[in-house]
Write a protein that holds these residues in place. Sequence first.
Motif, PDB file in Angstrom:
ATOM      1  N   LYS A 151      42.135  37.376  43.377  1.00  0.00           N
ATOM      2  CA  LYS A 151      41.365  36.584  42.665  1.00  0.00           C
ATOM      3  C   LYS A 151      42.454  37.420  40.901  1.00  0.00           C
ATOM      4  O   LYS A 151      42.308  37.304  40.721  1.00  0.00           O
ATOM      5  CB  LYS A 151      40.349  35.882  42.059  1.00  0.00           C
ATOM      6  CG  LYS A 151      40.264  35.079  41.341  1.00  0.00           C
ATOM      7  CD  LYS A 151      39.242  34.304  41.154  1.00  0.00           C
ATOM      8  CE  LYS A 151      38.591  33.523  39.813  1.00  0.00           C
ATOM      9  NZ  LYS A 151      37.218  32.731  40.019  1.00  0.00           N
ATOM     10  N   TYR A 152      41.480  39.020  40.722  1.00  0.00           N
ATOM     11  CA  TYR A 152      41.395  38.929  39.252  1.00  0.00           C
ATOM     12  C   TYR A 152      42.341  40.355  39.251  1.00  0.00           C
ATOM     13  O   TYR A 152      42.480  41.357  38.962  1.00  0.00           O
ATOM     14  CB  TYR A 152      39.571  39.668  38.813  1.00  0.00           C
ATOM     15  CG  TYR A 152      39.133  38.699  38.810  1.00  0.00           C
ATOM     16  CD1 TYR A 152      38.897  37.954  37.393  1.00  0.00           C
ATOM     17  CD2 TYR A 152      37.927  37.800  38.951  1.00  0.00           C
ATOM     18  CE1 TYR A 152      38.362  37.086  37.101  1.00  0.00           C
ATOM     19  CE2 TYR A 152      38.012  36.665  39.082  1.00  0.00           C
ATOM     20  CZ  TYR A 152      37.620  36.457  37.262  1.00  0.00           C
ATOM     21  OH  TYR A 152      36.946  35.554  37.201  1.00  0.00           O
ATOM     22  N   SER A 153      42.743  40.160  40.786  1.00  0.00           N
ATOM     23  CA  SER A 153      44.478  41.422  40.683  1.00  0.00           C
ATOM     24  C   SER A 153      45.406  40.310  40.630  1.00  0.00           C
ATOM     25  O   SER A 153      46.690  41.208  40.213  1.00  0.00           O
ATOM     26  CB  SER A 153      44.363  41.592  41.953  1.00  0.00           C
ATOM     27  OG  SER A 153      43.035  42.677  42.498  1.00  0.00           O
ATOM     28  N   SER A 154      44.954  39.272  40.562  1.00  0.00           N
ATOM     29  CA  SER A 154      46.921  38.251  40.439  1.00  0.00           C
ATOM     30  C   SER A 154      46.913  38.984  38.082  1.00  0.00           C
ATOM     31  O   SER A 154      46.237  38.841  37.702  1.00  0.00           O
ATOM     32  CB  SER A 154      46.314  37.224  40.314  1.00  0.00           C
ATOM     33  OG  SER A 154      44.745  36.538  39.932  1.00  0.00           O
ATOM     34  N   GLU A 155      48.154  37.748  38.219  1.00  0.00           N
ATOM     35  CA  GLU A 155      48.964  37.967  36.882  1.00  0.00           C
ATOM     36  C   GLU A 155      47.819  37.276  35.567  1.00  0.00           C
ATOM     37  O   GLU A 155      47.869  37.191  34.669  1.00  0.00           O
ATOM     38  CB  GLU A 155      50.279  37.337  36.818  1.00  0.00           C
ATOM     39  CG  GLU A 155      51.440  38.992  37.304  1.00  0.00           C
ATOM     40  CD  GLU A 155      51.414  39.731  36.348  1.00  0.00           C
ATOM     41  OE1 GLU A 155      50.912  39.491  35.631  1.00  0.00           O
ATOM     42  OE2 GLU A 155      52.744  40.415  37.078  1.00  0.00           O
ATOM     43  N   LYS A 156      47.552  36.226  36.788  1.00  0.00           N
ATOM     44  CA  LYS A 156      46.327  35.523  35.422  1.00  0.00           C
ATOM     45  C   LYS A 156      45.566  35.702  35.265  1.00  0.00           C
ATOM     46  O   LYS A 156      45.080  35.240  33.899  1.00  0.00           O
ATOM     47  CB  LYS A 156      46.305  34.106  36.513  1.00  0.00           C
ATOM     48  CG  LYS A 156      45.748  32.997  35.955  1.00  0.00           C
ATOM     49  CD  LYS A 156      45.528  31.666  37.748  1.00  0.00           C
ATOM     50  CE  LYS A 156      44.265  30.307  36.133  1.00  0.00           C
ATOM     51  NZ  LYS A 156      44.120  29.448  37.048  1.00  0.00           N
ATOM     52  N   PHE A 157      45.036  36.675  35.971  1.00  0.00           N
ATOM     53  CA  PHE A 157      43.790  37.078  35.346  1.00  0.00           C
ATOM     54  C   PHE A 157      44.046  38.852  35.158  1.00  0.00           C
ATOM     55  O   PHE A 157      42.930  38.995  35.191  1.00  0.00           O
ATOM     56  CB  PHE A 157      42.697  36.953  36.848  1.00  0.00           C
ATOM     57  CG  PHE A 157      42.418  35.866  36.875  1.00  0.00           C
ATOM     58  CD1 PHE A 157      41.150  35.656  35.827  1.00  0.00           C
ATOM     59  CD2 PHE A 157      42.240  34.857  38.319  1.00  0.00           C
ATOM     60  CE1 PHE A 157      40.630  33.574  36.344  1.00  0.00           C
ATOM     61  CE2 PHE A 157      42.802  33.473  38.001  1.00  0.00           C
ATOM     62  CZ  PHE A 157      41.617  33.257  37.036  1.00  0.00           C
ATOM     63  N   GLY A 158      45.402  38.961  34.666  1.00  0.00           N
ATOM     64  CA  GLY A 158      45.325  40.243  33.459  1.00  0.00           C
ATOM     65  C   GLY A 158      45.422  41.632  34.722  1.00  0.00           C
ATOM     66  O   GLY A 158      45.450  42.442  34.030  1.00  0.00           O
ATOM     67  N   LYS A 159      45.371  41.681  35.866  1.00  0.00           N
ATOM     68  CA  LYS A 159      45.725  42.209  36.701  1.00  0.00           C
ATOM     69  C   LYS A 159      43.966  43.040  36.536  1.00  0.00           C
ATOM     70  O   LYS A 159      44.325  44.184  36.879  1.00  0.00           O
ATOM     71  CB  LYS A 159      46.103  42.715  37.573  1.00  0.00           C
ATOM     72  CG  LYS A 159      47.882  42.493  37.693  1.00  0.00           C
ATOM     73  CD  LYS A 159      49.339  42.889  37.840  1.00  0.00           C
ATOM     74  CE  LYS A 159      49.814  42.513  38.689  1.00  0.00           C
ATOM     75  NZ  LYS A 159      50.853  42.674  38.593  1.00  0.00           N
ATOM     76  N   VAL A 160      42.888  42.634  36.012  1.00  0.00           N
ATOM     77  CA  VAL A 160      41.546  43.110  35.838  1.00  0.00           C
ATOM     78  C   VAL A 160      40.973  44.478  36.775  1.00  0.00           C
ATOM     79  O   VAL A 160      40.370  45.720  36.339  1.00  0.00           O
ATOM     80  CB  VAL A 160      40.652  42.383  35.133  1.00  0.00           C
ATOM     81  CG1 VAL A 160      41.737  42.013  33.446  1.00  0.00           C
ATOM     82  CG2 VAL A 160      40.321  41.905  35.753  1.00  0.00           C
ATOM     83  N   ALA A 161      41.519  43.713  37.946  1.00  0.00           N
ATOM     84  CA  ALA A 161      40.800  44.311  39.075  1.00  0.00           C
ATOM     85  C   ALA A 161      41.133  45.683  39.488  1.00  0.00           C
ATOM     86  O   ALA A 161      40.280  46.397  39.490  1.00  0.00           O
ATOM     87  CB  ALA A 161      40.985  43.535  40.597  1.00  0.00           C
ATOM     88  N   TYR A 162      42.639  45.857  39.490  1.00  0.00           N
ATOM     89  CA  TYR A 162      43.787  47.900  39.539  1.00  0.00           C
ATOM     90  C   TYR A 162      42.952  47.654  38.233  1.00  0.00           C
ATOM     91  O   TYR A 162      42.819  49.105  38.764  1.00  0.00           O
ATOM     92  CB  TYR A 162      45.163  46.415  39.681  1.00  0.00           C
ATOM     93  CG  TYR A 162      45.556  46.023  40.368  1.00  0.00           C
ATOM     94  CD1 TYR A 162      45.264  46.425  41.839  1.00  0.00           C
ATOM     95  CD2 TYR A 162      46.111  45.098  40.149  1.00  0.00           C
ATOM     96  CE1 TYR A 162      45.685  46.364  43.057  1.00  0.00           C
ATOM     97  CE2 TYR A 162      46.778  44.742  42.137  1.00  0.00           C
ATOM     98  CZ  TYR A 162      46.543  44.998  42.885  1.00  0.00           C
ATOM     99  OH  TYR A 162      47.691  44.533  44.134  1.00  0.00           O
ATOM    100  N   LEU A 163      42.995  47.474  37.124  1.00  0.00           N
ATOM    101  CA  LEU A 163      42.932  47.710  35.499  1.00  0.00           C
ATOM    102  C   LEU A 163      41.334  48.474  36.125  1.00  0.00           C
ATOM    103  O   LEU A 163      40.879  50.169  36.027  1.00  0.00           O
ATOM    104  CB  LEU A 163      43.022  47.194  34.885  1.00  0.00           C
ATOM    105  CG  LEU A 163      42.056  47.427  33.479  1.00  0.00           C
ATOM    106  CD1 LEU A 163      43.253  48.740  32.663  1.00  0.00           C
ATOM    107  CD2 LEU A 163      42.042  46.489  32.048  1.00  0.00           C
ATOM    108  N   CYS A 164      40.146  48.005  36.955  1.00  0.00           N
ATOM    109  CA  CYS A 164      39.236  48.441  36.377  1.00  0.00           C
ATOM    110  C   CYS A 164      38.936  49.814  37.909  1.00  0.00           C
ATOM    111  O   CYS A 164      38.405  50.597  37.929  1.00  0.00           O
ATOM    112  CB  CYS A 164      38.193  46.973  37.184  1.00  0.00           C
ATOM    113  SG  CYS A 164      35.938  48.043  37.918  1.00  0.00           S
ATOM    114  N   GLU A 165      39.960  49.453  38.329  1.00  0.00           N
ATOM    115  CA  GLU A 165      40.001  50.604  39.801  1.00  0.00           C
ATOM    116  C   GLU A 165      39.929  51.672  38.970  1.00  0.00           C
ATOM    117  O   GLU A 165      40.120  52.731  39.429  1.00  0.00           O
ATOM    118  CB  GLU A 165      40.908  50.753  41.530  1.00  0.00           C
ATOM    119  CG  GLU A 165      40.455  49.632  41.792  1.00  0.00           C
ATOM    120  CD  GLU A 165      40.879  49.570  43.404  1.00  0.00           C
ATOM    121  OE1 GLU A 165      41.919  49.537  43.450  1.00  0.00           O
ATOM    122  OE2 GLU A 165      40.290  48.725  44.804  1.00  0.00           O
TER     123      GLU A 165
END
Length: 279
Positions: free
Chosen positions: A259-273
């Motif tokens: 969900k949070y790797s999607s464009e809609k949520f700013g890809k924050v999961a990737y940023l977090c990793e």
Amino acid sequence: RFKKIKSLFKFESSNLNNLSEYYDEIYLNLLLDEHYDKNLIKIDYMNQQNDINDKMRAILVDWIIEVHYRYRFKRKTLLQTIMIIDLYLSKKSISKINFQLLGIASLFISCKENEMYYPGAKEFVNMTNNAYTKRELLNMEAYVLNVLNFQILSSSADEFYNILSKCFDFNKEQKFLGEYFMDSSLIIYSMLKYRPSIIAMACAYIVMKFYGIKKYKDLYSSDILMKDSQEKEIKECARELCFLVKNLSNSSLKATKEKYSSEKFGKVAYLCEEKNKHI
């Protein structure tokens, strides 16, 4: 227990709106509602469950997060759904066979409470690959509501976090990062030991540390005074959240990360990793 001595929040000029002058009172009332909430979730309710465990709960919540995202339901629908599940399990035991039925019935109830448009009972049954019938869903819905005496409203971490994110002037990416940690907390049974306000403050704390926002100390030196200092609890909760998000990234429970790797949520999961070592 609470004593408000002056304005709690100091607003950034870019973040003022018509509700800003009421945020102090809204936040204080949320704290009071949380403190005096009679709809308490038992943090050890798994001890009375003979047929399910915390791992099964994690799988169910992960699935609900996936369904919730697929149908684009409101955030409060998700948090209320998990709250209804935990409240029910605090009062009644459930069989493994009916556990998913409890989950989908709780989502159905929450949609009726929060959504203007939502699927009918038949489509909710389809969400389970027709593991249940429409009648079983409706019966479970009625039973859950009766067990909870129709008391299905309670302060959520999201309500606290929404105010904190505005008062500390988070941008969209920063707000999404906090929501990523908050949604991840729903999956882990042990996080029930933290009150919603503490989870919200821990998410805000993580965001501010992550982005180098120096005002993070304002979270636990507020002018709404409590008997005990919240600093230690907020930091402990934040550490647990960081640990579980790191572990969930490598687990089979992928709904929140996807969900949070999607464009809609700013890809924050990737940023977090990428920046996990800096949290």
